[in-house]
Motif scaffolding. Structure first.
Motif, PDB file in Angstrom:
ATOM      1  N   CYS A 123       0.843  -1.202   0.000  1.00  0.00           N
ATOM      2  CA  CYS A 123       0.000   0.000   0.000  1.00  0.00           C
ATOM      3  C   CYS A 123       0.879   1.252   0.000  1.00  0.00           C
ATOM      4  CB  CYS A 123      -0.902   0.016   1.229  1.00  0.00           C
ATOM      5  SG  CYS A 123      -2.028  -1.399   1.338  1.00  0.00           S
ATOM      6  N   GLU A 124       0.462   2.268  -0.769  1.00  0.00           N
ATOM      7  CA  GLU A 124       1.165   3.548  -0.776  1.00  0.00           C
ATOM      8  C   GLU A 124       1.001   4.190   0.604  1.00  0.00           C
ATOM      9  OE1 GLU A 124       2.936   5.341  -2.991  1.00  0.00           O
ATOM     10  OE2 GLU A 124       2.920   3.816  -4.575  1.00  0.00           O
ATOM     11  N   ARG A 125       2.106   4.346   1.306  1.00  0.00           N
ATOM     12  CA  ARG A 125       2.042   4.790   2.701  1.00  0.00           C
ATOM     13  C   ARG A 125       1.370   6.159   2.848  1.00  0.00           C
ATOM     14  NH1 ARG A 125       4.646   3.001   7.175  1.00  0.00           N
ATOM     15  NH2 ARG A 125       5.797   1.512   5.889  1.00  0.00           N
ATOM     16  N   GLU A 126       1.676   7.110   1.963  1.00  0.00           N
ATOM     17  CA  GLU A 126       1.135   8.460   2.080  1.00  0.00           C
ATOM     18  C   GLU A 126      -0.294   8.570   1.564  1.00  0.00           C
ATOM     19  OE1 GLU A 126       2.685  10.825   3.672  1.00  0.00           O
ATOM     20  OE2 GLU A 126       4.392   9.510   4.034  1.00  0.00           O
ATOM     21  N   GLY A 138      -6.717  -7.746  -2.195  1.00  0.00           N
ATOM     22  CA  GLY A 138      -5.483  -6.982  -2.061  1.00  0.00           C
ATOM     23  C   GLY A 138      -5.702  -5.482  -2.100  1.00  0.00           C
ATOM     24  N   GLN A 139      -6.959  -5.042  -2.065  1.00  0.00           N
ATOM     25  CA  GLN A 139      -7.258  -3.611  -2.140  1.00  0.00           C
ATOM     26  C   GLN A 139      -6.875  -2.906  -0.843  1.00  0.00           C
ATOM     27  OE1 GLN A 139      -8.518  -1.577  -4.737  1.00  0.00           O
ATOM     28  NE2 GLN A 139      -7.850  -0.048  -3.245  1.00  0.00           N
ATOM     29  N   CYS A 140      -6.044  -1.869  -0.967  1.00  0.00           N
ATOM     30  CA  CYS A 140      -5.675  -1.049   0.186  1.00  0.00           C
ATOM     31  C   CYS A 140      -6.786  -0.036   0.449  1.00  0.00           C
ATOM     32  CB  CYS A 140      -4.355  -0.323  -0.086  1.00  0.00           C
ATOM     33  SG  CYS A 140      -2.967  -1.434  -0.439  1.00  0.00           S
ATOM     34  N   THR A 141      -6.813   0.519   1.656  1.00  0.00           N
ATOM     35  CA  THR A 141      -7.814   1.522   2.016  1.00  0.00           C
ATOM     36  C   THR A 141      -7.243   2.914   1.759  1.00  0.00           C
ATOM     37  OG1 THR A 141      -8.670   0.060   3.747  1.00  0.00           O
ATOM     38  CG2 THR A 141      -9.315   2.370   3.847  1.00  0.00           C
ATOM     39  N   CYS A 142      -7.767   3.583   0.726  1.00  0.00           N
ATOM     40  CA  CYS A 142      -7.241   4.905   0.342  1.00  0.00           C
ATOM     41  C   CYS A 142      -7.729   5.981   1.317  1.00  0.00           C
ATOM     42  CB  CYS A 142      -7.677   5.240  -1.075  1.00  0.00           C
ATOM     43  SG  CYS A 142      -7.126   4.020  -2.307  1.00  0.00           S
ATOM     44  N   ARG A 143      -6.934   7.029   1.463  1.00  0.00           N
ATOM     45  CA  ARG A 143      -7.241   8.099   2.419  1.00  0.00           C
ATOM     46  C   ARG A 143      -8.505   8.874   2.051  1.00  0.00           C
ATOM     47  NH1 ARG A 143      -3.646   9.196   6.293  1.00  0.00           N
ATOM     48  NH2 ARG A 143      -1.538   8.327   6.130  1.00  0.00           N
ATOM     49  N   ASN A 144      -8.772   9.050   0.775  1.00  0.00           N
ATOM     50  CA  ASN A 144      -9.996   9.742   0.368  1.00  0.00           C
ATOM     51  C   ASN A 144     -10.466   9.190  -0.970  1.00  0.00           C
ATOM     52  OD1 ASN A 144      -8.756  11.334  -1.857  1.00  0.00           O
ATOM     53  ND2 ASN A 144      -7.647  12.329  -0.181  1.00  0.00           N
ATOM     54  N   THR A 145     -11.667   9.628  -1.372  1.00  0.00           N
ATOM     55  CA  THR A 145     -12.278   9.076  -2.585  1.00  0.00           C
ATOM     56  C   THR A 145     -11.627   9.586  -3.863  1.00  0.00           C
ATOM     57  OG1 THR A 145     -13.947  10.849  -2.515  1.00  0.00           O
ATOM     58  CG2 THR A 145     -14.502   8.766  -1.443  1.00  0.00           C
ATOM     59  N   GLY A 149      -6.929   2.863  -7.235  1.00  0.00           N
ATOM     60  CA  GLY A 149      -5.891   1.883  -7.546  1.00  0.00           C
ATOM     61  C   GLY A 149      -5.771   0.880  -6.414  1.00  0.00           C
ATOM     62  N   ARG A 150      -5.339  -0.352  -6.722  1.00  0.00           N
ATOM     63  CA  ARG A 150      -5.244  -1.388  -5.691  1.00  0.00           C
ATOM     64  C   ARG A 150      -4.354  -0.958  -4.544  1.00  0.00           C
ATOM     65  NH1 ARG A 150      -2.395  -5.125  -3.508  1.00  0.00           N
ATOM     66  NH2 ARG A 150      -0.564  -4.814  -4.797  1.00  0.00           N
ATOM     67  N   THR A 151      -3.258  -0.295  -4.869  1.00  0.00           N
ATOM     68  CA  THR A 151      -2.324   0.159  -3.832  1.00  0.00           C
ATOM     69  C   THR A 151      -2.493   1.638  -3.506  1.00  0.00           C
ATOM     70  OG1 THR A 151      -0.602   0.648  -5.467  1.00  0.00           O
ATOM     71  CG2 THR A 151      -0.627  -1.589  -4.536  1.00  0.00           C
ATOM     72  N   CYS A 152      -3.589   2.253  -4.003  1.00  0.00           N
ATOM     73  CA  CYS A 152      -3.842   3.691  -3.795  1.00  0.00           C
ATOM     74  C   CYS A 152      -2.723   4.538  -4.396  1.00  0.00           C
ATOM     75  CB  CYS A 152      -4.003   4.013  -2.305  1.00  0.00           C
ATOM     76  SG  CYS A 152      -5.311   3.082  -1.481  1.00  0.00           S
ATOM     77  N   ASP A 153      -2.347   4.206  -5.611  1.00  0.00           N
ATOM     78  CA  ASP A 153      -1.192   4.857  -6.235  1.00  0.00           C
ATOM     79  C   ASP A 153      -1.557   5.844  -7.340  1.00  0.00           C
ATOM     80  OD1 ASP A 153      -2.193   2.803  -7.797  1.00  0.00           O
ATOM     81  OD2 ASP A 153      -0.245   2.274  -8.648  1.00  0.00           O
ATOM     82  N   MET A 154      -2.865   6.155  -7.497  1.00  0.00           N
ATOM     83  CA  MET A 154      -3.267   7.049  -8.579  1.00  0.00           C
ATOM     84  C   MET A 154      -4.345   8.027  -8.109  1.00  0.00           C
ATOM     85  SD  MET A 154      -3.460   4.432 -11.850  1.00  0.00           S
ATOM     86  CE  MET A 154      -4.329   3.137 -10.958  1.00  0.00           C
ATOM     87  N   HIS A 162      -0.589  13.634  -6.553  1.00  0.00           N
ATOM     88  CA  HIS A 162      -0.609  12.463  -5.664  1.00  0.00           C
ATOM     89  C   HIS A 162       0.487  12.614  -4.612  1.00  0.00           C
ATOM     90  CE1 HIS A 162       0.184   8.277  -4.448  1.00  0.00           C
ATOM     91  NE2 HIS A 162      -1.088   8.058  -4.749  1.00  0.00           N
ATOM     92  N   PRO A 163       0.282  12.306  -3.328  1.00  0.00           N
ATOM     93  CA  PRO A 163      -0.870  11.563  -2.791  1.00  0.00           C
ATOM     94  C   PRO A 163      -2.020  12.430  -2.294  1.00  0.00           C
ATOM     95  CG  PRO A 163       0.789  11.758  -1.110  1.00  0.00           C
ATOM     96  CD  PRO A 163       1.353  12.439  -2.317  1.00  0.00           C
ATOM     97  N   LEU A 164      -1.929  13.787  -2.431  1.00  0.00           N
ATOM     98  CA  LEU A 164      -3.020  14.637  -1.960  1.00  0.00           C
ATOM     99  C   LEU A 164      -4.256  14.490  -2.842  1.00  0.00           C
ATOM    100  CD1 LEU A 164      -1.012  17.884  -1.117  1.00  0.00           C
ATOM    101  CD2 LEU A 164      -1.747  16.074   0.447  1.00  0.00           C
ATOM    102  N   CYS A 165      -4.024  14.410  -4.161  1.00  0.00           N
ATOM    103  CA  CYS A 165      -5.104  14.247  -5.131  1.00  0.00           C
ATOM    104  C   CYS A 165      -6.197  15.300  -4.923  1.00  0.00           C
ATOM    105  CB  CYS A 165      -5.693  12.828  -5.054  1.00  0.00           C
ATOM    106  SG  CYS A 165      -4.546  11.549  -5.622  1.00  0.00           S
TER     107      CYS A 165
END
Length: 204
Positions: A123-126, A138-145, A149-154, A162-165
């Motif tokens: 998972c993308e730490r930030e 394998g889906q990570c929990t992203c910080r916001n909607t 991405g599976r690893t919250c990388d986009m 990214h990672p503020l998006c």
């Protein structure tokens, strides 16, 4: 030297015949009752039972190297007494059929490994709330909607940095605002230089 009476021989011969023709326990070689056959282990009162190692999670025997150990279809051995299979990578458990923490069972191949192999969440730490992921997808929990991405990388469409998006227009506006003083000073310096140059030429 042992000597037996006729009565003892009469009693012992039938007993010996029964023992001699008795079937050994399943999987136990007749010549050594303490060791099981290859690919089996001694399980208490159950005698010798199959190792049943989980193939995608078990290392193949030395000398049986293939492109992927999942391609090896031979017998996978285990410890003769504990039954512990030799786990591969992130696999755990007696039969290597469980995944270690911070991994997931990739049954769909989303991580690019053999099906059923335990793969790291990564998972993308930030951009994710923690390092764990769904045990199956394998889906990570992203910080916001705005992050996906599976690893919250986009970032989703219309969101940048990214990672503020954040909304792209906000990012562009902030960049221009931060750059404005520098641009303004540069422009003023150009005009000052032009003014003094013209002034010198006029009063010369």
């Amino acid at each position: 030297m042992l000597r037996f009476t006729a009565l003892q021989w009469i009693i012992m011969i039938p007993v010996y015949s029964v023992l001699r023709n008795a079937e050994p326990a399943l999987g136990v070689p007749t010549e050594n009752l303490s060791v099981c056959e290859y690919g089996m282990y001694r399980n208490g009162s159950f005698g010798c039972v199959n190792c049943d190692c989980f193939r995608p999670g078990t290392s193949i025997p030395l000398g049986k190297i293939t492109a992927l150990n999942i391609d090896y279809d031979g017998v996978l051995p285990c410890d003769a007494f504990s039954g512990q299979c030799k786990c591969y990578g992130e696999h755990t458990g007696r039969a290597c059929d469980q995944c270690a923490p911070l991994t997931f069972n990739d049954t769909s191949g989303v991580a690019g490994g053999p099906l059923g192999r335990c793969m790291l969440c990564n998972c993308e730490r930030e951009a994710s709330t923690n390092d764990t992921c769904d045990a199956v997808t394998g889906q990570c929990t992203c910080r916001n909607t705005n992050i996906f991405g599976r690893t919250c990388d986009m970032c989703r469409k219309g969101f940048c940095s990214h990672p503020l998006c954040e909304p792209c227009e906000n990012v562009v506006a902030a960049a221009l605002s931060a750059a404005y003083p520098a641009v303004l000073n540069a422009t003023l310096n150009i005009f000052r230089g032009f003014y003094f140059t013209m002034a010198r030429g006029y009063f010369a």
